[in-house]
Motif scaffolding. Structure first.
Motif: not given
Lengths: 340, 217
Positions: B64-68, B112-121, B131-139, B205-209
């Motif tokens: 993850g992350p991705g679709s639940f 820079a990686i951005a996956l559509d998490a829906r719900m405006g995020e 090296k990967i940095h700052n994995e997070s759920l963001k607006k 690992v969902y990131l959106r909890n």
């Protein structure tokens, strides 16, 4: 283990309980373990599907390990895997089904999709003193209220079902109205015990007309209206509700038995744990020379034992399933099953 | 070393099987239900390789992350395979696998990686020099300000136009997905660096909890 003994691993994850069972063709049920998520969902006033799925994925493998250990066997001894494919919550079903299918694929053993309600329906057959086919089954839980004509395994005709709330759902909702929290069905039954005389005459929905369908949502509303008027009489309301709901179930069961000429009633699902229900149905059966059978208390709610057992029947009758697609059927009618 | 890698976390589904001397890949785009694809794909690659699941030395997965549902599908399948034959696993971030793949494919050090998490995020991370940095759920307006030397990849870039403005990333490729073949290569680098596969149960690992609201009653 003898060469021809079959050992079926059953996985249940259709709602808020993770259940594992192992059924042996020679020894019967040899292990079962359950984790209930009730506490996880209690704060939310009902089952939250996403939270249910998130919990299932943490529980299935540890519960299988415990069950194998309890049964004193290894995973490699298992000869088939059964999983609840429906009906139920899609995300929750998917967890158990994906694990079941990947185990069966990895081990090169067959798997089978089990209908959750068939699991419940056959659960009383796990008991030593068990019913024989044909019979009328009353399936009563938080998700279902159903009367079924059962001629044999897989040969089911639905005679009637709830047009709105399932009876267990009506118990839980009425309990909530009375301030008993979630899930309040068993708490409502406890509260009802405090009341010795029945103060209110609640309606027996849909009993004044022919047919075997049910409706419990009006009964819940009746309880709410009574509670608004007389909030001090909680135990009276609980008792009157319980009596009305269970008498309604009893009237329909009697009608189904008399219409079928069978003399066996099988009652299963979460609400079948209710002792007043058992007493009422036993008494009715006695009057018409019939007999009621129930699962043991721990198998009234969702469990893996019933899935292992139903899966065992189906695996015995079926050619090996070589299709590795992970299939779930969140909406799946009992009548779509094939007889074996 | 025989390694199986699987990914079902997003709208693609892929499987890669590494044998001592070759790699067998399957990659399917536009997947509606990876549930009906993932094990048949595994079966295909094992047939082609003429080995059995018990011959595996490890199972790799995007955690993850991705679709639940996709993330759980991936993890559940890995749990089953790993448990069946007591095979260790290694789960890596979906974002890192995309970043790694894009870095190799487009020969860029900064992704820079951005996956559509829906719900405006978006599920967000950036990748610099392996090296990967700052994995997070963001607006979209909360993402890191990175600059034009980055290349943007992932479905988030197509879904949210404002990402480009807030990150300062001008070039992006939305149609860039996780691939099991990249997961194998990335995992091998981890293993070379001494990271061990584990016998612990594979977990998502969902990131959106924040997925449910407590009843007010």
């Amino acid at each position: 283990m003898g060469h021809k003994v079959s050992l079926t691993l059953g996985i249940e994850s259709s709602c808020d309980e993770t259940g594992i069972g192992i059924y042996s063709s020679s020894e019967g049920l040899i292990a079962h373990n359950l984790f209930s998520q009730v506490k996880i969902h209690a704060d939310y006033g009902g089952v939250v599907p996403e939270l249910a799925s998130r919990d299932h994925i943490q529980r299935v493998i540890p519960l299988i390990k415990s069950s194998l250990s309890d049964a004193k066997i290894n995973l490699s001894d298992i000869t088939g895997v059964a999983h609840t494919a429906g009906p139920g919550l899609a995300g929750a079903l998917l967890v158990g089904s994906a694990i079941a299918k990947s185990i069966s694929w990895s081990l090169g053993i067959p798997s089978v999709e089990v209908h959750h309600m068939e699991g419940h329906l056959l659960a009383p057959l796990l008991e030593e003193d068990c019913p024989e086919f044909p019979f009328i089954a009353l399936l009563v839980s938080g998700g279902h209220t159903m009367l079924v004509d059962v001629k044999g395994v897989g040969d089911y005709t639905i005679l009637g079902e709830s047009l709105d709330d399932a009876v267990g759902e009506a118990f839980d909702k009425t309990a909530k109205i009375l301030g008993l929290g979630y899930p309040g069905g068993p708490a409502l039954a406890e509260l009802a015990k405090q009341c010795k005389t029945i103060k209110y005459k609640f309606p027996r929905p849909m009993t004044d007309r022919p047919g075997l369908d049910f409706s419990f949502s009006g009964l819940k509303t009746y309880a709410r209206n009574t509670f608004i008027k007389e909030p001090q009489n909680r135990s009276d309301i609980a008792k009157s509700f319980e009596v009305a709901a269970i008498q309604t179930l009893m009237i329909k069961c009697r009608r189904a038995l008399e219409g079928s000429e069978y003399s066996t009633l099988v009652v299963s699902g979460g609400v079948s744990a209710n002792l007043y229900l058992r007493d009422t149905l036993d008494e009715m059966c006695k009057k018409i020379n019939a007999r009621a059978f129930y699962p043991r208390q721990e198998f009234c709610t969702d469990n893996g034992a019933m899935i292992a057992f139903a899966g065992h029947y189906r695996l015995m009758s079926k050619k090996i399933n070589s299709d590795h697609k992970i299939v779930i059927k969140p909406r799946w009618s009992l009548e779509d099953l094939s007889a074996i | 070393m025989n390694l199986l890698a699987i990914d079902t976390c997003t709208e693609v589904c892929s499987v890669s099987l590494l044998l001592d001397n070759k790699k067998i890949d399957r990659f399917v785009e536009g997947v509606e239900k990876s549930s009906s694809l993932i094990l048949p794909l595994c079966d295909e690659v094992f047939d082609e390789a003429n080995i059995l699941p018990k011959d595996l030395d490890g199972v790799l997965y995007t955690r993850g992350p991705g679709s639940f549902t996709g993330v759980r599908m991936c993890t559940a399948v890995v749990q089953g395979i790993s448990f069946a034959h007591n095979i260790p696993t290694l789960g890596l971030s979906t974002l890192e696998v995309i970043g790694y793949g894009a870095s190799k494919k487009y020969n860029k050090d900064k992704v820079a990686i951005a996956l559509d998490a829906r719900m405006g995020e978006v599920y967000w991370a950036y990748y610099i020099n392996n090296k990967i940095h700052n994995e997070s759920l963001k607006k979209p307006n909360e993402v890191d300000s990175l600059g034009a030397e980055y290349i943007g990849v992932g479905t988030g870039w197509g879904a949210y136009e404002e990402l480009s403005f807030h990150s300062g990333v001008n070039d992006f490729i939305s149609e860039c997905h996780p691939q099991a073949t990249n997961l194998i290569d990335l995992a091998l680098e981890y293993i070379d660096r001494g990271v061990k596969m584990t016998f612990d149960i594979a977990m998502p690992v969902y990131l959106r909890n924040n997925v449910a609201h407590k009843s007010l009653k």
